[in-house]
Design a protein around this motif. Structure first.
Motif, PDB file in Angstrom:
ATOM      1  N   TYR A  55      -5.507  -0.156   5.548  1.00 11.18           N
ATOM      2  CA  TYR A  55      -4.116  -0.197   5.506  1.00 11.18           C
ATOM      3  C   TYR A  55      -3.577   1.372   5.559  1.00 11.18           C
ATOM      4  O   TYR A  55      -3.020   1.974   6.084  1.00 11.18           O
ATOM      5  N   LEU A  56      -4.289   2.078   4.836  1.00 13.45           N
ATOM      6  CA  LEU A  56      -4.062   3.663   4.225  1.00 13.45           C
ATOM      7  C   LEU A  56      -4.350   4.299   5.857  1.00 13.45           C
ATOM      8  O   LEU A  56      -3.506   5.054   6.199  1.00 13.45           O
ATOM      9  N   ASN A  57      -5.432   3.931   6.387  1.00 15.27           N
ATOM     10  CA  ASN A  57      -5.788   4.483   7.602  1.00 15.27           C
ATOM     11  C   ASN A  57      -4.752   4.177   8.894  1.00 15.27           C
ATOM     12  O   ASN A  57      -4.302   5.117   9.564  1.00 15.27           O
ATOM     13  N   TYR A 105      -8.974  11.551   0.589  1.00  9.04           N
ATOM     14  CA  TYR A 105      -7.539  11.623   0.073  1.00  9.04           C
ATOM     15  C   TYR A 105      -6.384  11.216   0.868  1.00  9.04           C
ATOM     16  O   TYR A 105      -6.298  11.773   2.037  1.00  9.04           O
ATOM     17  N   PHE A 106      -5.591  10.346   0.435  1.00 11.40           N
ATOM     18  CA  PHE A 106      -4.337  10.084   1.318  1.00 11.40           C
ATOM     19  C   PHE A 106      -3.122  10.605   0.565  1.00 11.40           C
ATOM     20  O   PHE A 106      -3.336  10.634  -0.751  1.00 11.40           O
ATOM     21  N   ILE A 112      -5.757   3.229  -4.996  1.00 15.55           N
ATOM     22  CA  ILE A 112      -4.805   2.470  -4.372  1.00 15.55           C
ATOM     23  C   ILE A 112      -5.130   1.109  -4.810  1.00 15.55           C
ATOM     24  O   ILE A 112      -4.520   0.178  -5.205  1.00 15.55           O
ATOM     25  N   ALA A 113      -6.520   0.540  -4.582  1.00 14.20           N
ATOM     26  CA  ALA A 113      -6.912  -0.757  -4.678  1.00 14.20           C
ATOM     27  C   ALA A 113      -6.767  -1.330  -6.211  1.00 14.20           C
ATOM     28  O   ALA A 113      -6.389  -2.147  -6.519  1.00 14.20           O
ATOM     29  N   GLU A 114      -7.051  -0.307  -7.172  1.00 13.69           N
ATOM     30  CA  GLU A 114      -6.907  -0.403  -8.536  1.00 13.69           C
ATOM     31  C   GLU A 114      -5.287  -0.916  -8.736  1.00 13.69           C
ATOM     32  O   GLU A 114      -5.152  -1.789  -9.736  1.00 13.69           O
ATOM     33  N   GLN A 115      -4.547  -0.177  -8.187  1.00 10.73           N
ATOM     34  CA  GLN A 115      -2.824  -0.664  -8.261  1.00 10.73           C
ATOM     35  C   GLN A 115      -2.550  -1.839  -7.747  1.00 10.73           C
ATOM     36  O   GLN A 115      -1.766  -2.675  -8.225  1.00 10.73           O
ATOM     37  N   THR A 135       0.812  -1.205   0.184  1.00 12.70           N
ATOM     38  CA  THR A 135       0.106  -0.163   0.035  1.00 12.70           C
ATOM     39  C   THR A 135       0.828   0.981   0.202  1.00 12.70           C
ATOM     40  O   THR A 135       0.314   2.207  -0.742  1.00 12.70           O
ATOM     41  N   ALA A 136       1.909   1.230   0.942  1.00 13.83           N
ATOM     42  CA  ALA A 136       2.750   2.542   0.865  1.00 13.83           C
ATOM     43  C   ALA A 136       3.820   2.724  -0.367  1.00 13.83           C
ATOM     44  O   ALA A 136       3.802   3.829  -0.664  1.00 13.83           O
TER      45      ALA A 136
END
Lengths: 127, 259
Positions: free
Chosen positions: A98-100, A118-119, A84-87, A69-70
């Protein structure tokens, strides 16, 4: 009223509405999880850990699931959980969690714009 | 498709700069728009090798956020035959600059990674560069890992030296795998007897030992030593076997054939 809708609209639009409502529910649940994690109902998304640089050595020391994720957010700079999920080809809800977690650890910043969150990696203002 | 290619190795002296310069020059000769970045800040070498004068801005300045990327690009297209574009971004060879680069903290390194990643937009997308080559420092250095993370493809140069083989294996498993990087291995300085062995056998052996695809095998050429660091073989010795080996690697890269 609901019955009327079923009769007049095509099933696809009803499904879209259900999906939209589910997304709203998901957002609310995310906020609730955050509040529970931080143990503070007044400060919704305040990270409890200080800002930390997301450098390559930090990336290396992360557990595999968070590194993925990072890395994706490093490449994008700024993105929603969906992007991010698309990638990463993992579920949006997984990436959102995970982002949270990365926000909570101080590596990312989070910003809400309307219904979207947005992250981003705050490279310029840190330090 | 345009991409960033990092050239890295576990040990020094494995031929990273030789490979970067000649691959970049070959692709430029084939009409591509290419830039090579010297990211070996501990021991900058491109400046001496390409004998360039009047360099005003260095990659160091770009990473320090004190100048725009275009100030750092030096156009050396006239040195390459054909219509391609060959740009170079030099690392500052001054002792003070080397000292400065070795004393950066983690926050600076994080921003440097951001600046390297930004090249995808500024150079690949906006200025239509086809390839950016990152010539790195050997081993697990901050600057090299930044380069690897920012790259789309990594070329690992290695030799048959035992310490190099073991270290490279470990590095591929514990660094490249973690970053999920597409990698191609170049076996350099291979002795005559092994070079004449079947290429497919060597390729299979490399895959067993390193678990990554092989990009090419370069025999040990005395002419390379004799050239005393005048490294653009593509330009100086177009018929040399080394030039042909590099041309084959460039073709594989350009056709996305490294599997």
């Amino acid at each position: 009223m609901i019955k009327d809708e079923i009769l007049t609209k095509r099933p696809i639009s009803i499904l879209e509405k259900i999906e939209e409502n589910l997304e709203k529910l998901n957002e609310k649940m995310e906020v609730m999880i955050e509040i529970q994690k931080n143990g503070n109902g007044n400060q919704r998304s305040a990270p409890t850990l200080p800002d930390a640089p997301l450098d390559v050595m930090t990336l290396l020391s992360m557990p595999d699931h968070l590194r993925k994720t990072a890395m994706a957010i490093c490449r994008c700079g700024r993105a929603t959980a969906e992007e991010i999920a698309e990638q990463t080809r993992r579920a949006r809800a997984v990436e959102s969690a995970y982002l949270n977690q990365l926000v909570f650890m101080g590596y990312l910043k989070k910003e809400r714009k309307g219904r979207k969150a947005y992250f981003y990696v705050d490279r310029e203002t840190q330090g | 498709m345009s991409k960033i290619i990092a050239v890295h190795s576990y040990k020094g002296g494995t031929g990273k700069t030789l490979l970067s310069v000649n691959l970049a020059a070959t692709l430029a000769k084939n009409g591509k728009k290419v830039c090579i970045f010297d990211l070996d800040f501990r021991a900058p070498s491109l400046f001496a090798i390409l004998k360039t004068e009047n360099v005003e801005f260095w990659v160091n300045d770009y990473l320090n956020n004190t100048c725009d990327i275009n100030k750092v690009l030096v156009d050396l297209s006239s040195r390459i035959p054909g219509n391609g574009k060959f740009f170079v971004s030099f690392a500052n060879p001054a002792t003070e600059a080397i000292r400065d680069m070795s004393s950066k903290d983690r926050k600076w390194e994080m921003r440097a990674l951001g600046r390297l990643l930004a090249l995808k937009e500024s150079l690949l997308r906006d200025q239509k560069f086809d390839y950016l080559f990152f010539d790195t420092s050997p081993g697990l250095q901050y600057s090299s890992i930044n380069a690897i993370v920012a790259a789309d493809f990594v070329i690992v140069a290695t030799t048959a030296d035992r310490s190099d083989v073991d270290g490279t294996k470990r590095m591929l498993q514990e660094l490249y795998n973690l970053f999920e990087k597409k990698t191609g291995l170049v076996l350099n300085k291979v002795l005559d007897s092994s070079a004449t062995a079947k290429k497919s056998e060597m390729s299979a052996k490399v895959k067993t030992v390193y678990q990554v695809p092989m990009l090419g095998i370069v025999p040990c050429f005395c002419e390379i030593l004799r050239a005393e660091g005048n490294l653009i073989f593509v330009q100086d010795k177009p018929d040399h076997p080394f030039t042909k080996i590099i041309a084959e690697m460039a073709r594989k890269i350009d056709n996305n054939e490294v599997n």
